[in-house]
Design a protein around this motif. Structure first.
Motif, PDB file in Angstrom:
ATOM      1  N   ALA A  87       0.833  -1.203   0.000  1.00 20.74           N
ATOM      2  CA  ALA A  87       0.000   0.000   0.000  1.00 20.74           C
ATOM      3  C   ALA A  87       0.866   1.250   0.000  1.00 20.74           C
ATOM      4  CB  ALA A  87      -0.922   0.019   1.224  1.00 20.74           C
ATOM      5  N   VAL A  88       0.271   2.341  -0.450  1.00 23.93           N
ATOM      6  CA  VAL A  88       0.808   3.684  -0.249  1.00 23.93           C
ATOM      7  C   VAL A  88      -0.089   4.326   0.801  1.00 23.93           C
ATOM      8  CG1 VAL A  88       1.272   5.930  -1.301  1.00 23.93           C
ATOM      9  CG2 VAL A  88       1.628   3.830  -2.624  1.00 23.93           C
ATOM     10  N   ARG A  89       0.510   4.871   1.847  1.00 19.33           N
ATOM     11  CA  ARG A  89      -0.284   5.386   2.962  1.00 19.33           C
ATOM     12  C   ARG A  89       0.176   6.783   3.335  1.00 19.33           C
ATOM     13  NH1 ARG A  89      -0.886   1.755   8.326  1.00 19.33           N
ATOM     14  NH2 ARG A  89      -1.926   0.410   6.792  1.00 19.33           N
ATOM     15  N   ALA A  90      -0.787   7.687   3.533  1.00 21.77           N
ATOM     16  CA  ALA A  90      -0.513   9.043   4.008  1.00 21.77           C
ATOM     17  C   ALA A  90      -0.819   9.107   5.492  1.00 21.77           C
ATOM     18  CB  ALA A  90      -1.364  10.052   3.252  1.00 21.77           C
ATOM     19  N   VAL A  91       0.138   9.627   6.273  1.00 24.67           N
ATOM     20  CA  VAL A  91       0.018   9.685   7.725  1.00 24.67           C
ATOM     21  C   VAL A  91       0.307  11.107   8.187  1.00 24.67           C
ATOM     22  CG1 VAL A  91       0.834   8.739   9.923  1.00 24.67           C
ATOM     23  CG2 VAL A  91       0.820   7.285   7.875  1.00 24.67           C
ATOM     24  N   SER A  92      -0.559  11.639   9.054  1.00 26.93           N
ATOM     25  CA  SER A  92      -0.356  12.992   9.573  1.00 26.93           C
ATOM     26  C   SER A  92       0.712  12.985  10.650  1.00 26.93           C
ATOM     27  CB  SER A  92      -1.666  13.537  10.143  1.00 26.93           C
ATOM     28  OG  SER A  92      -1.955  12.918  11.388  1.00 26.93           O
ATOM     29  N   ALA A  93       1.171  14.176  11.008  1.00 27.50           N
ATOM     30  CA  ALA A  93       2.185  14.292  12.050  1.00 27.50           C
ATOM     31  C   ALA A  93       1.682  13.823  13.405  1.00 27.50           C
ATOM     32  CB  ALA A  93       2.670  15.739  12.139  1.00 27.50           C
ATOM     33  N   THR A  94       0.372  13.740  13.575  1.00 19.47           N
ATOM     34  CA  THR A  94      -0.199  13.235  14.828  1.00 19.47           C
ATOM     35  C   THR A  94      -0.387  11.725  14.813  1.00 19.47           C
ATOM     36  OG1 THR A  94      -2.473  13.567  14.031  1.00 19.47           O
ATOM     37  CG2 THR A  94      -1.412  15.411  15.180  1.00 19.47           C
ATOM     38  N   GLY A  95      -0.080  11.089  13.680  1.00 20.68           N
ATOM     39  CA  GLY A  95      -0.214   9.640  13.581  1.00 20.68           C
ATOM     40  C   GLY A  95      -1.507   9.172  12.944  1.00 20.68           C
ATOM     41  N   GLU A  96      -2.366  10.093  12.563  1.00 18.83           N
ATOM     42  CA  GLU A  96      -3.634   9.712  11.935  1.00 18.83           C
ATOM     43  C   GLU A  96      -3.395   9.257  10.500  1.00 18.83           C
ATOM     44  OE1 GLU A  96      -7.878  11.770  10.563  1.00 18.83           O
ATOM     45  OE2 GLU A  96      -6.286  12.969  11.482  1.00 18.83           O
ATOM     46  N   VAL A  97      -3.985   8.103  10.139  1.00 21.65           N
ATOM     47  CA  VAL A  97      -3.928   7.643   8.753  1.00 21.65           C
ATOM     48  C   VAL A  97      -4.943   8.453   7.949  1.00 21.65           C
ATOM     49  CG1 VAL A  97      -4.258   5.716   7.175  1.00 21.65           C
ATOM     50  CG2 VAL A  97      -3.196   5.324   9.393  1.00 21.65           C
ATOM     51  N   LEU A  98      -4.453   9.271   7.028  1.00 16.55           N
ATOM     52  CA  LEU A  98      -5.319  10.155   6.247  1.00 16.55           C
ATOM     53  C   LEU A  98      -5.985   9.401   5.105  1.00 16.55           C
ATOM     54  CD1 LEU A  98      -2.957  13.261   6.111  1.00 16.55           C
ATOM     55  CD2 LEU A  98      -4.827  12.801   7.722  1.00 16.55           C
TER      56      LEU A  98
END
Length: 354
Positions: free
Chosen positions: A90-101
């Protein structure tokens, strides 16, 4: 001819070797450079200019989605609010707070046919093969090199593709099939024009593939430069004048127009016994008029400055501290980086005024 190097900045940075010997320095067309360093559980992002000014506070610390997977280099949004990771499945986007966007699922890069996925959180399979990802300079798109399962397989069940994703939600906007690719790994570079992106795919002993593409808002326009090319993409000219490659055997550098046309070519300077040393894979533009290359892995190790237009060698660099046994990473602003593994120090240099 010897050219004296002048030390401009230094900072102690454990793990900083990846900035000059790997792909952990992400540069953008606006001249910003982000150091992307891993620890056991997070991607630690530093603004390079701030780091050299003494600001050691990271611009972002993003939790790793798959800590055991370390084969591909992530990419960070221009504002540092999130990072995008290229995993095996997978390609995954993650915020600086750890939330999977968001997450874009794709077929597994693992080379074993019909292997079982256990569903573990690490999503780690056998094999080192991998794709890559790159957030566009305007932060609107994510370019990703992925493995796709074909809905109606004929000879092959899987196919590598270069996809363009919407950075807001991971939705696929377009894809470019890469029918000739059997990747070991890849990397991507943004063109300073903010529009074009380059993809370089390494296939081990089977050679190198190189593509350029742009998204016009409706369709993906790409071109394949591989008919007469087996070369590694190393850097893009800061003034839009072309891109730099080194051939698979590291015997010469070439400057190309965006369509692949060779504008100039330069071999290394011969040694005293007449032998030609090999260029390293990491060469690039110090500024619009100057290229730096290293021959660290040859019998005549050193750093060299070249004319960026003709690729003629101007001279060998001489450092005031003595020989520097480090790869080099140019920044496009007249300076370049080296790394001292003993002191764990990242150094920034320029050519001394004559």
């Amino acid at each position: 001819m010897s050219i004296t190097a002048q030390l401009r900045d230094s900072v102690r940075l454990p793990g900083g070797e990846a900035l000059v010997g790997g792909l952990a320095l992400e540069s953008r067309g606006d001249g910003e450079h982000h150091a992307l360093l891993r620890n056991e559980h997070a991607l630690v992002v530093h603004d390079l200019a701030r780091l050299f000014k003494g600001d050691r506070v990271p611009t972002a610390v993003v939790p790793l989605p798959w800590p055991a997977w370390d084969r591909s280099i992530p990419s960070v949004s221009p504002d540092g609010s999130y990072a995008v990771f290229s995993g095996q499945r997978a390609v995954r986007a993650v915020s600086a707070t750890g939330e999977v966007l968001w997450e874009y699922r794709h077929a597994c890069w693992g080379p074993v046919t019909d292997h079982t996925h256990t569903g573990d959180e690490q999503e780690l399979c056998y094999g080192l093969e991998h794709g890559s990802c790159r957030v566009s300079d305007d932060g609107r798109l994510v370019w990703a090199h992925v493995m796709v399962e074909l809905p109606e397989p004929d000879e092959y069940e899987f196919l590598e593709c270069w996809v363009v994703l919407d950075a807001r939600d991971g939705r696929e906007l377009a894809r470019l099939p890469l029918e000739d690719s059997v990747a070991s790994g890849s990397h991507q570079l943004s063109h300073p024009d903010g529009v074009h992106v380059g993809l370089c795919i390494g296939m081990g002993q089977d050679g190198i593939l190189l593509y350029w593409a742009r998204w016009d808002g409706e369709k993906l326009i790409g071109w394949d430069l591989n008919q007469h090319m087996d070369r590694i993409l190393t850097d893009v000219h800061p003034g839009h004048a072309g891109f730099l490659t080194v051939d698979h055997e590291c015997a010469n550098l070439q400057l190309h127009a965006l369509d692949g046309t060779v504008l100039s070519e330069g071999p290394p300077e011969p040694t005293d016994d007449g032998e030609l040393p090999y260029w390293d894979y990491l060469c690039g533009f110090v500024d619009a008029d100057t290229v730096i290359g290293s021959t660290l892995d040859s019998d005549d190790p050193g750093h060299w400055l070249l004319d960026a237009h003709t690729l003629a060698v101007r001279g060998r660099l001489a450092y005031p501290t003595g020989p520097v046994e480090s790869y080099v990473r140019p920044l496009g602003d007249g300076t370049w980086l080296t790394y001292d593994t003993v002191s764990e120090t990242l150094n920034r240099w320029s050519a001394a005024a004559s």
